[in-house]
Motif scaffolding. Structure first.
Motif, PDB file in Angstrom:
ATOM      1  N   VAL A 152       0.951  -1.272  -0.055  1.00 47.35           N
ATOM      2  CA  VAL A 152       0.001  -0.071  -0.199  1.00 47.35           C
ATOM      3  C   VAL A 152       1.043   1.166   0.150  1.00 47.35           C
ATOM      4  N   LEU A 153       0.841   2.009  -1.176  1.00 47.49           N
ATOM      5  CA  LEU A 153       1.694   3.209  -1.209  1.00 47.49           C
ATOM      6  C   LEU A 153       1.313   4.187  -0.025  1.00 47.49           C
ATOM      7  N   SER A 154       2.204   4.633   0.624  1.00 50.63           N
ATOM      8  CA  SER A 154       1.900   6.083   1.720  1.00 50.63           C
ATOM      9  C   SER A 154       2.655   7.299   1.034  1.00 50.63           C
ATOM     10  N   ARG A 155       3.901   7.256   0.335  1.00 48.19           N
ATOM     11  CA  ARG A 155       4.512   8.379   0.371  1.00 48.19           C
ATOM     12  C   ARG A 155       5.671   8.334  -0.810  1.00 48.19           C
ATOM     13  N   VAL A 156       5.631   9.296  -1.669  1.00 50.93           N
ATOM     14  CA  VAL A 156       6.833   9.545  -2.679  1.00 50.93           C
ATOM     15  C   VAL A 156       7.751  10.712  -2.278  1.00 50.93           C
ATOM     16  N   PHE A 157       8.752  10.462  -2.193  1.00 50.58           N
ATOM     17  CA  PHE A 157       9.595  11.643  -2.150  1.00 50.58           C
ATOM     18  C   PHE A 157      10.670  11.713  -3.213  1.00 50.58           C
ATOM     19  N   ILE A 158      10.841  13.120  -3.833  1.00 48.04           N
ATOM     20  CA  ILE A 158      11.664  13.372  -4.798  1.00 48.04           C
ATOM     21  C   ILE A 158      12.739  13.965  -4.236  1.00 48.04           C
ATOM     22  N   ARG A 159      14.089  13.613  -4.251  1.00 51.52           N
ATOM     23  CA  ARG A 159      15.248  14.383  -3.747  1.00 51.52           C
ATOM     24  C   ARG A 159      15.811  15.075  -4.895  1.00 51.52           C
ATOM     25  N   ILE A 160      15.992  16.597  -4.721  1.00 51.47           N
ATOM     26  CA  ILE A 160      16.689  17.325  -5.633  1.00 51.47           C
ATOM     27  C   ILE A 160      17.717  18.014  -5.091  1.00 51.47           C
ATOM     28  N   ASP A 161      18.979  17.955  -5.700  1.00 53.59           N
ATOM     29  CA  ASP A 161      20.254  18.686  -5.207  1.00 53.59           C
ATOM     30  C   ASP A 161      20.714  19.495  -6.191  1.00 53.59           C
ATOM     31  N   GLY A 162      20.261  20.685  -6.137  1.00 52.64           N
ATOM     32  CA  GLY A 162      20.726  21.821  -7.151  1.00 52.64           C
ATOM     33  C   GLY A 162      20.460  21.621  -8.866  1.00 52.64           C
ATOM     34  N   GLY A 163      21.249  21.788  -9.458  1.00 52.99           N
ATOM     35  CA  GLY A 163      20.856  21.905 -11.047  1.00 52.99           C
ATOM     36  C   GLY A 163      20.570  23.279 -11.349  1.00 52.99           C
ATOM     37  N   SER A 164      19.993  23.554 -12.582  1.00 52.51           N
ATOM     38  CA  SER A 164      19.452  24.644 -12.992  1.00 52.51           C
ATOM     39  C   SER A 164      18.183  24.912 -12.997  1.00 52.51           C
ATOM     40  N   PHE A 165      17.476  25.920 -13.367  1.00 43.63           N
ATOM     41  CA  PHE A 165      16.138  26.102 -13.329  1.00 43.63           C
ATOM     42  C   PHE A 165      15.574  25.122 -14.100  1.00 43.63           C
ATOM     43  N   TRP A 166      16.061  24.932 -15.347  1.00 40.42           N
ATOM     44  CA  TRP A 166      15.480  24.174 -16.190  1.00 40.42           C
ATOM     45  C   TRP A 166      15.710  22.554 -16.326  1.00 40.42           C
TER      46      TRP A 166
END
Length: 188
Positions: free
Chosen positions: A147-161
């Protein structure tokens, strides 16, 4: 569609609306996702998505009519909880629904619905009733039915696009054992 484009579609509306992601050259470490607020008090909450750079959360709840019956044409309702703004609840806008956080639904019969993210349709989700006759969203996590409870997306920098997405983490409860399982998907 390349995974990096799909991931961008997941995070772009947030980056455009709220702030710039952390950069690895910044002094502050990336926040621990376990320190993010957990949505509570939401009747019919199915699962939620959180991501850097802030704690704004997209919630997916079961969509029922005033009599408590499932809205079969639109069984899942998505909305924001904007924690930095006092926990204000706000519906997704058109672009967010159609290109980033919306859900395509297909009835498969017997009160079951196939759900596919508009931004990443490769991950199958199944909306169906559990043993207590309550709707839940199911998916495979580490090849186990959960049973799915959470999705987390880890972002570390990069550019706007082109943000630097380090991973997408799925979290849920394994049906067979009741254990909490997580799986990280690393973009290519």
């Amino acid at each position: 569609m390349k995974l990096s484009i799909i991931l961008w579609l997941l995070v772009a509306p947030l980056l455009l609306s709220f702030s710039t992601p952390n950069s690895s050259t910044d002094k502050a470490p990336l926040p621990d996702p376990e320190s993010f607020p957990v949505p509570n008090g939401i009747k019919g909450l199915l699962f939620y998505i959180q991501r850097d750079p802030n704690t704004n959360t997209i919630c997916y709840e079961i969509n029922v009519d005033k009599n408590g019956k499932l809205e079969t044409e639109d069984p899942v309702h998505a909305f924001w909880i904007r924690y930095p703004e006092g926990g204000m609840r706000k519906d997704l806008n058109y672009i967010q629904r159609k290109f980033a956080y919306g859900i395509n639904v297909k009835s498969t019969g017997n009160d079951r619905y196939e759900l596919r993210s508009v931004a990443y349709s490769k991950l199958p989700l199944l909306l169906k009733k559990d043993a207590q006759n309550q709707y839940q969203v199911y998916t495979a996590i580490n090849k186990k039915e959960c049973v799915l409870s959470r999705v987390f997306i880890r972002i570390d920098g990069g550019s706007f696009w082109s943000p630097n997405v380090l991973y997408i983490e799925l979290k849920g409860t394994e049906i067979a054992t009741g254990k909490t399982l997580t799986q990280r998907i690393k973009p290519v």
